[in-house]
Structure formats: C-alpha cells, structure tokens
Design a protein around this motif. Structure first.
Motif, short mmCIF file in Angstrom:
data_model
loop_
_atom_site.label_atom_id
_atom_site.label_comp_id
_atom_site.label_asym_id
_atom_site.label_seq_id
_atom_site.Cartn_x
_atom_site.Cartn_y
_atom_site.Cartn_z
N HIS A 77 0.97 -1.02 -0.09
CA HIS A 77 -0.07 -0.36 -0.34
C HIS A 77 0.71 1.03 -0.25
O HIS A 77 0.40 2.35 -0.21
N ALA A 78 1.94 0.98 0.58
CA ALA A 78 2.86 2.44 0.15
C ALA A 78 3.42 2.59 -1.12
O ALA A 78 3.35 4.02 -1.57
N VAL A 79 3.64 1.65 -1.83
CA VAL A 79 3.99 1.54 -2.91
C VAL A 79 2.78 2.68 -3.90
O VAL A 79 3.31 3.60 -4.71
N ALA A 80 1.67 2.18 -3.86
CA ALA A 80 0.65 2.72 -3.86
C ALA A 80 0.19 3.72 -3.72
O ALA A 80 -0.18 4.96 -4.75
N GLY A 81 0.41 4.50 -2.30
CA GLY A 81 0.40 5.71 -2.31
C GLY A 81 1.13 6.18 -2.33
O GLY A 81 1.21 7.82 -3.44
N ALA A 82 2.60 5.84 -3.03
CA ALA A 82 3.17 6.97 -3.87
C ALA A 82 3.43 6.80 -5.27
O ALA A 82 3.71 7.80 -5.54
N ILE A 83 2.87 6.50 -5.82
CA ILE A 83 2.21 6.24 -7.88
C ILE A 83 1.74 7.02 -7.23
O ILE A 83 1.54 8.26 -8.06
N ALA A 84 -0.06 7.50 -7.09
CA ALA A 84 -0.84 8.05 -6.52
C ALA A 84 -0.16 9.32 -5.73
O ALA A 84 -0.75 11.01 -6.97
N GLY A 85 0.20 9.65 -4.93
CA GLY A 85 0.65 10.85 -4.72
C GLY A 85 1.59 11.13 -5.91
O GLY A 85 1.58 12.56 -5.62
N SER A 86 2.78 10.62 -6.50
CA SER A 86 3.95 11.12 -7.03
C SER A 86 3.22 12.32 -8.46
O SER A 86 3.78 13.10 -9.16
N ILE A 87 1.76 11.42 -8.90
CA ILE A 87 1.96 12.39 -9.95
C ILE A 87 1.03 14.19 -9.62
O ILE A 87 1.68 15.16 -10.86
N PHE A 88 1.19 14.31 -8.35
CA PHE A 88 0.02 16.05 -8.07
C PHE A 88 1.38 16.57 -7.50
O PHE A 88 2.19 17.09 -7.92
N ALA A 89 2.87 15.47 -7.07
CA ALA A 89 4.40 16.34 -6.84
C ALA A 89 4.66 16.82 -8.15
O ALA A 89 5.11 17.51 -8.20
N ALA A 90 4.62 15.99 -9.17
CA ALA A 90 5.18 16.56 -9.93
C ALA A 90 4.30 17.18 -11.22
O ALA A 90 5.38 18.24 -11.52
N SER A 91 3.00 17.29 -10.70
CA SER A 91 2.26 18.81 -11.09
C SER A 91 2.68 19.44 -10.63
O SER A 91 3.15 20.65 -10.98
N ALA A 92 3.19 19.74 -9.50
CA ALA A 92 3.10 20.75 -8.30
C ALA A 92 4.83 21.79 -8.58
O ALA A 92 4.97 22.73 -8.73
N VAL A 93 5.01 20.62 -9.02
CA VAL A 93 6.37 21.29 -9.42
C VAL A 93 7.00 21.56 -10.96
O VAL A 93 7.78 22.85 -10.90
N ALA A 94 5.96 21.36 -11.80
CA ALA A 94 5.99 21.54 -13.02
C ALA A 94 5.22 23.22 -13.13
O ALA A 94 5.77 23.73 -13.55
N GLN A 95 4.16 23.16 -12.35
CA GLN A 95 3.77 24.50 -11.91
C GLN A 95 4.31 25.60 -12.36
O GLN A 95 4.82 26.61 -12.38
N ILE A 96 4.83 25.51 -10.97
CA ILE A 96 6.04 26.24 -9.90
C ILE A 96 7.13 26.22 -11.86
O ILE A 96 7.06 27.77 -11.58
N ALA A 97 7.56 25.81 -11.83
CA ALA A 97 9.01 26.27 -12.59
C ALA A 97 8.36 26.66 -14.48
O ALA A 97 8.84 26.88 -14.90
N ALA A 98 6.96 26.43 -14.47
CA ALA A 98 6.80 26.74 -16.00
C ALA A 98 6.16 28.47 -15.54
O ALA A 98 5.49 28.85 -16.55
N ARG A 99 6.07 29.01 -14.46
CA ARG A 99 4.96 29.77 -14.38
C ARG A 99 5.46 30.75 -15.37
O ARG A 99 4.33 32.03 -15.76
N ASN A 100 7.16 31.04 -15.53
CA ASN A 100 7.23 32.46 -16.64
C ASN A 100 6.80 32.32 -18.08
O ASN A 100 7.75 32.57 -18.73
#
Length: 387
Positions: A236-259
């Motif tokens: 279940h920890a791996v399942a949570g990591a996979i589900a959470g990673s899409i949101f983490a990647a989205s947050a980083v990308a939104q900040i990196a692409a803001r300009n």
C-alpha cells in the motif's frame, strides 16, 4: 505569520482529500466490490467540489475568508469521522462528498487568503506558495496514508485520526490568522460563462485541462488496482507513492513553468502528457512497476504545465470583469474530467479487464492531448501567416 498559518491550513485540508486512495483495495476486499464501485466512490468527491465551487465560491468575498475556511475545516473533520465509522459503500460515498465540499471551499478561498496574507517580500511568490500548498497537499495524502496503512496498526482508521488532528490544527491556524477579505461583494451563486472573444483560447485550454485532470483522476482512483491486479504488488505504501507522485510532479512543473508564454507552454504540456500516456500503455502491457511510476511523473509534469498555463492564457484573454466566471467554468470542466472518465474506466474494466481498460484510457487521453497540440500549432501558424 498569517501567511504561513493559512498555507499550512490549505495543505492540511487537501491532504485529507486524497488519503483514502491506498485504502480502496482494502475497502473493496472488506465490502466485496469491484473497480467500478471504487471509481464511483472516488468520483463523488468531484461532485462535492463542484457544488462548493458554484454555491460557495463567492461567499468569502461577502462574509470574509475566516468563516468560509472554518466551514471547510468542519467538512474535512466530518469526512474523516465518517470514514472512521464506515462499514458500507453508502458511508464511503458520504465521506467522499464531504471531502469534496472541504476541497471546493478551500480551493478558491484559501488561495485568495494565502495571497492576501503574503508579506510584501513574498507577494510575487504568494500564488506559487498557494499552488504548492494545494497540489502538494494532494500529493502528500496518498503517500502518508500508504505508509500508515502498510506499516502502522489500524490500517483503515489511523490515517483519518491523523487527519482529524491536522484539521484541528488547521482550524486553529485559521482562527489565529487575521481576516484578509475586504468583503466587497454580495452572496450569490457563481455564474459560468465564456465570452465570445476568449472562446477559441478557452476551448484549447479546457481540452488540455480535461485530458490532464482525467489522468490525475485515474491515478488517484485506480493506481492501487493497477499495482495489485496488473503489476502484482500489494504494497500500500508503493500504491500511495505512485498516486502521490503525479500531484508532486504537477506542483513542481507548475512552479517551474510559471514564466513560460502560455500558448507555447500548453503545447509543451500536451506533448509531455502524450509521452506519459505512451509510457502508461507500455507499463500496463508489460506489468512494469518502474513504467507505472514513470508514467505518473511524466503525466504529472504535462498536466501541471498545460493546466496552469492554460488558466493563465484564459485569464489573459478574458475581460477583467468576467475573469471569475471564466475561471470558474475552467475549473468546472477540470473537475468533471477528474470524475466522469474514471467511472468510464471502471465500466470498461468490468467488461474488458483492468489492463485493457487502462491501455484504452491512455490512448484516448493521448488522442485528446494530441488534438490540443495540433490545434495550438495550427493557431500559431495562422497568426504567423497573418503577421
């Protein structure tokens, strides 16, 4: 101090909205339901979000941020309490609706409150902080719950006890922070509309948002099933990591692409999203854990860039007095995308099997993102020819 407190409250409430993800397999085993029911349970969350956005979206401008945020905290605590006692599918549905209400209330109101509370030296970064609090909280939820479900006692209860404590602290933070709203409008239902001058830009941005949010819904609802039934790993920890990673990647990308220039950024985001769906299809075909994780990260980056810069493109073209209506319409489309397609995935899984349904889902999303990419390139070519 208020800036930090409100950012914490925002993140803490959003953590609870994705906490059930690693537990869906356990609920299915205990209550004897299949993937279709899992997707319906997940999708009811979006119904709560949409109701809150439309009905309560303007309330904080009229009565202040604090009472509206406290209502969101109360919904989050009620949701956790329902999950603590849940022993049937209807109770899970109620818990998800309450969770959606808390998210819908916080999405607009907490974003405004965090930006308004920012000190002068943080003013230019306040929107990025609100984004990190929002999407970062969504990503933290399944990761934290996955660890607790896998390695701590009371797998279906401890996560919600932890979130009730977080929500109590969030309520205290909201009470301590000063009111930030000028209270300059009246209470009313949020209108939805798209003025004629912004419709072409809106159509492309909304299509990109639909494709991206459909993928986040897929991973948040079905990632544990992919992992257990297709890859053959029940951690279940791996399942949570996979589900959470899409949101983490989205947050980083939104900040990196803001300009980045919005049209070009949406095109890049769509191209990355297509790549993510190709990786997902291959990962499901080969039953690959590494491929599933890579698909989540790549798709998250594509979703984050296309969604955030699509919203910027729409806001840029919208008349100033209509931006709230257009922005709300954009978010409604995004939250419809996070719910209906994933229910379609559940129906397809019932008839074709989970692997085939997942590959088909990836192909459909890739086609949508590709259409969006082509539309942007055609529009850019037309504008260049005109110049």
């Amino acid at each position: 101090m208020a800036f930090g407190l409100l950012a914490y409250a925002f993140a803490a409430i959003m953590v609870g909205t994705t906490m059930p993800t690693p537990m869906y397999a356990l609920y299915a085993e205990r209550m004897h339901f299949a993937v279709l029911t899992t997707t319906v349970i997940y999708a009811t969350y979006a119904g709560g979000v949409l109701f809150a956005l439309l009905v309560f979206g303007r309330w904080s401008d009229a009565i202040g941020r604090r009472p509206v945020l406290l209502a969101g905290v109360a919904c989050a605590m009620a949701s956790a309490a329902v999950f603590l006692a849940a022993d049937s599918v209807p109770q899970l549905l109620v818990g998800r609706v309450l969770s959606g209400l808390s998210a819908g209330i916080f999405t607009g109101t907490a974003t405004a409150a965090v930006i308004e509370a920012a000190p002068p030296n943080w003013r230019s970064r306040a929107a990025a902080v609100a984004t990190v609090a929002n999407i970062g909280g969504l990503g933290t939820g399944p990761m934290l719950a996955g660890l607790l479900v896998q390695y701590a006692p009371a797998p279906l209860h401890l996560s919600f006890v932890v979130h009730i404590v977080m929500a109590v602290l969030a309520g205290a933070a909201v009470l301590i922070a000063p009111e930030t709203s000028p209270r300059a409008s009246s209470i009313g239902v949020q209108r939805l509309s798209v003025p004629a001058e912004v419709r072409s830009v809106f159509a492309i941005a909304a299509l990109a948002a639909f494709a991206g949010f459909a993928v986040t819904g897929l991973f948040a609802a079905v990632a544990p099933s992919f992992l257990a039934d297709v890859v053959g790993i029940g951690n279940h920890a791996v399942a949570g990591a996979i589900a959470g990673s899409i949101f983490a990647a989205s947050a980083v990308a939104q900040i990196a692409a803001r300009n980045m220039p919005p049209p070009r950024a949406v095109a890049i985001g769509c191209a990355i999203l297509v790549a993510g769906m190709v990786i997902l299809a291959v990962a499901l075909a080969l039953s690959s854990l590494a491929g599933l994780l890579a698909a989540a990260v790549v798709a998250g980056v594509g979703q984050g860039i296309s969604f955030s810069r699509g919203l910027a493109a729409v806001a840029e073209k919208s008349p100033p007095d209509r931006r709230a209506e257009v922005g709300s319409t954009y978010f409604v489309i995004a939250y419809v995308a996070i719910s209906l397609p994933v229910v379609g995935e559940g129906l397809a899984a019932r008839h074709w099997g989970l692997r085939t349904a997942g590959v088909t889902f990836a192909v459909v999303v890739a086609v949508l993102a590709l259409i969006c990419l082509v539309a942007i390139l055609v529009e850019e070519a037309r504008e260049s020819a005109t110049v």
